[in-house]
Design a protein around this motif. Structure first.
Motif, PDB file in Angstrom:
ATOM      1  N   GLY A  72       2.924  -8.767  -3.925  1.00  0.00           N
ATOM      2  CA  GLY A  72       2.002  -8.697  -2.794  1.00  0.00           C
ATOM      3  C   GLY A  72       2.167  -7.437  -1.971  1.00  0.00           C
ATOM      4  N   ILE A  73       3.394  -7.107  -1.604  1.00  0.00           N
ATOM      5  CA  ILE A  73       3.629  -5.934  -0.755  1.00  0.00           C
ATOM      6  C   ILE A  73       3.270  -4.649  -1.497  1.00  0.00           C
ATOM      7  N   ARG A  74       3.543  -4.609  -2.804  1.00  0.00           N
ATOM      8  CA  ARG A  74       3.200  -3.410  -3.570  1.00  0.00           C
ATOM      9  C   ARG A  74       1.685  -3.182  -3.611  1.00  0.00           C
ATOM     10  N   LEU A  75       0.924  -4.267  -3.723  1.00  0.00           N
ATOM     11  CA  LEU A  75      -0.533  -4.146  -3.711  1.00  0.00           C
ATOM     12  C   LEU A  75      -1.020  -3.579  -2.378  1.00  0.00           C
ATOM     13  N   VAL A  76      -0.433  -4.049  -1.284  1.00  0.00           N
ATOM     14  CA  VAL A  76      -0.819  -3.547   0.036  1.00  0.00           C
ATOM     15  C   VAL A  76      -0.435  -2.075   0.184  1.00  0.00           C
ATOM     16  N   GLN A  77       0.745  -1.719  -0.261  1.00  0.00           N
ATOM     17  CA  GLN A  77       1.199  -0.327  -0.162  1.00  0.00           C
ATOM     18  C   GLN A  77       0.287   0.602  -0.946  1.00  0.00           C
ATOM     19  N   GLU A  78      -0.102   0.200  -2.126  1.00  0.00           N
ATOM     20  CA  GLU A  78      -0.948   1.059  -2.945  1.00  0.00           C
ATOM     21  C   GLU A  78      -2.321   1.245  -2.318  1.00  0.00           C
ATOM     22  N   ARG A  79      -2.808   0.212  -1.645  1.00  0.00           N
ATOM     23  CA  ARG A  79      -4.085   0.358  -0.944  1.00  0.00           C
ATOM     24  C   ARG A  79      -3.918   1.248   0.282  1.00  0.00           C
ATOM     25  N   ALA A  80      -2.832   1.040   1.042  1.00  0.00           N
ATOM     26  CA  ALA A  80      -2.613   1.813   2.267  1.00  0.00           C
ATOM     27  C   ALA A  80      -2.403   3.296   1.976  1.00  0.00           C
ATOM     28  N   GLY A  82      -3.750   4.907  -0.458  1.00  0.00           N
ATOM     29  CA  GLY A  82      -4.921   5.484  -1.101  1.00  0.00           C
ATOM     30  C   GLY A  82      -4.887   5.477  -2.616  1.00  0.00           C
ATOM     31  N   TRP A  83      -3.861   4.834  -3.202  1.00  0.00           N
ATOM     32  CA  TRP A  83      -3.730   4.822  -4.651  1.00  0.00           C
ATOM     33  C   TRP A  83      -4.868   4.056  -5.321  1.00  0.00           C
ATOM     34  N   VAL A  84      -5.279   2.942  -4.721  1.00  0.00           N
ATOM     35  CA  VAL A  84      -6.353   2.130  -5.290  1.00  0.00           C
ATOM     36  C   VAL A  84      -7.665   2.899  -5.259  1.00  0.00           C
ATOM     37  N   THR A  85      -7.912   3.628  -4.168  1.00  0.00           N
ATOM     38  CA  THR A  85      -9.129   4.438  -4.063  1.00  0.00           C
ATOM     39  C   THR A  85      -9.152   5.514  -5.135  1.00  0.00           C
ATOM     40  N   TYR A  86      -8.005   6.120  -5.367  1.00  0.00           N
ATOM     41  CA  TYR A  86      -7.916   7.151  -6.401  1.00  0.00           C
ATOM     42  C   TYR A  86      -8.206   6.574  -7.781  1.00  0.00           C
ATOM     43  N   LEU A  87      -7.686   5.384  -8.065  1.00  0.00           N
ATOM     44  CA  LEU A  87      -7.875   4.775  -9.382  1.00  0.00           C
ATOM     45  C   LEU A  87      -9.339   4.452  -9.671  1.00  0.00           C
ATOM     46  N   ARG A  88     -10.136   4.252  -8.609  1.00  0.00           N
ATOM     47  CA  ARG A  88     -11.540   3.911  -8.806  1.00  0.00           C
ATOM     48  C   ARG A  88     -12.350   5.056  -9.394  1.00  0.00           C
ATOM     49  N   VAL A  89     -11.838   6.287  -9.287  1.00  0.00           N
ATOM     50  CA  VAL A  89     -12.555   7.427  -9.870  1.00  0.00           C
ATOM     51  C   VAL A  89     -12.013   7.770 -11.262  1.00  0.00           C
TER      52      VAL A  89
END
Length: 245
Positions: A72-80, A82-89
């Motif tokens: 759970g915490i790792r998912l939040v960290q990756e979103r905070a 900007g890692w998740v945003t980067y993966l979307r491209v």
């Protein structure tokens, strides 16, 4: 499949390097196991049965914590960050992203189970049949699914400190009320009745029954399956509303 394998491998390497994971998922359960089987003991219980019982408690405690807090915490960290945003491209689909995390987490759970089982054997000479070792390990792997789903719910938070605080409260409360630190029999009846309906109790109870020579109860299986569905639906719904927002 190659993308899924690469993503799973990356997740495993990241978790192994995480000191926070090593502390909460391996060191603390083994420390509690030593305390409650070698130091805080009583002649009123069968030592052999108690050592096996509490070994399952601490293994479930470890896997549950890894599912709720590490994931759970790792998912939040990756979103905070900007890692998740980067993966979307990138060409990486969401299914591979989450699938890699689940596979990586399951692999780490297997390693945790092996380490804690070996600790129980070395510390107290816990002796189970081959079927009991394998059966309890498989039960713990399967029973961790609702807590992985709960971890994805924690992962929908936008702030790391909020997710960290909530996951700690949930983790410790589920462990205490689920009978992982002490049997429900020693708790007030009203508190024990609440504990019997928590996923943590069903999770631990299946393993306790297996090492006692029985088979997991249908009630525990259905209760865990129900929590799995609820947490998955909740996580999916929250993520869909966040995308719309």
């Amino acid at each position: 499949m190659s993308m899924l394998f690469a993503q799973s491998r990356a997740e495993i390497i990241r978790m192994v390097r995480n000191v926070y994971f090593m502390f909460w998922s391996l060191l603390i359960p083994v420390l509690f196991y030593v305390l409650y089987t070698r130091i805080f003991t009583t002649n009123a219980v069968d030592a052999e049965r108690w050592n096996a019982h509490y070994l399952m408690s601490m293994t479930c405690f470890s896997v549950m914590g890894s599912s709720i807090m590490t994931l759970g915490i790792r998912l939040v960290q990756e979103r905070a960050y900007g890692w998740v945003t980067y993966l979307r491209v990138t060409p990486l689909p969401n299914s591979i992203y989450f699938g890699g995390k689940m596979i990586g987490q399951t692999f780490i759970h297997m390693c945790s189970i092996i380490v804690i089982f070996i600790s129980g054997y070395l510390i107290n000479g816990v002796s189970l049949t081959f079927a009991q070792w394998i059966g309890s390990a498989l039960w713990i792997i399967a029973g961790s699914l609702p807590f992985l789903a709960l971890g994805t719910c924690i992962g929908t938070f936008r702030r790391v400190d909020t997710a960290n605080g909530l996951s700690n409260v949930l983790y410790l409360s589920l462990a205490l009320l689920g009978g992982m630190w002490m049997p429900l029999d020693v708790m007030p009846e009203w508190l024990a009745e609440i504990g019997r309906w928590l996923p943590s109790y069903s999770f631990g109870n299946g393993a306790w029954i297996i090492v006692g020579g029985g088979m997991p109860q249908l009630r525990d299986i259905l209760l865990l399956a129900g929590y799995l569905v609820v947490f998955m639906v909740l996580s999916t719904y929250i993520r869909s509303t966040q995308k719309e927002a």
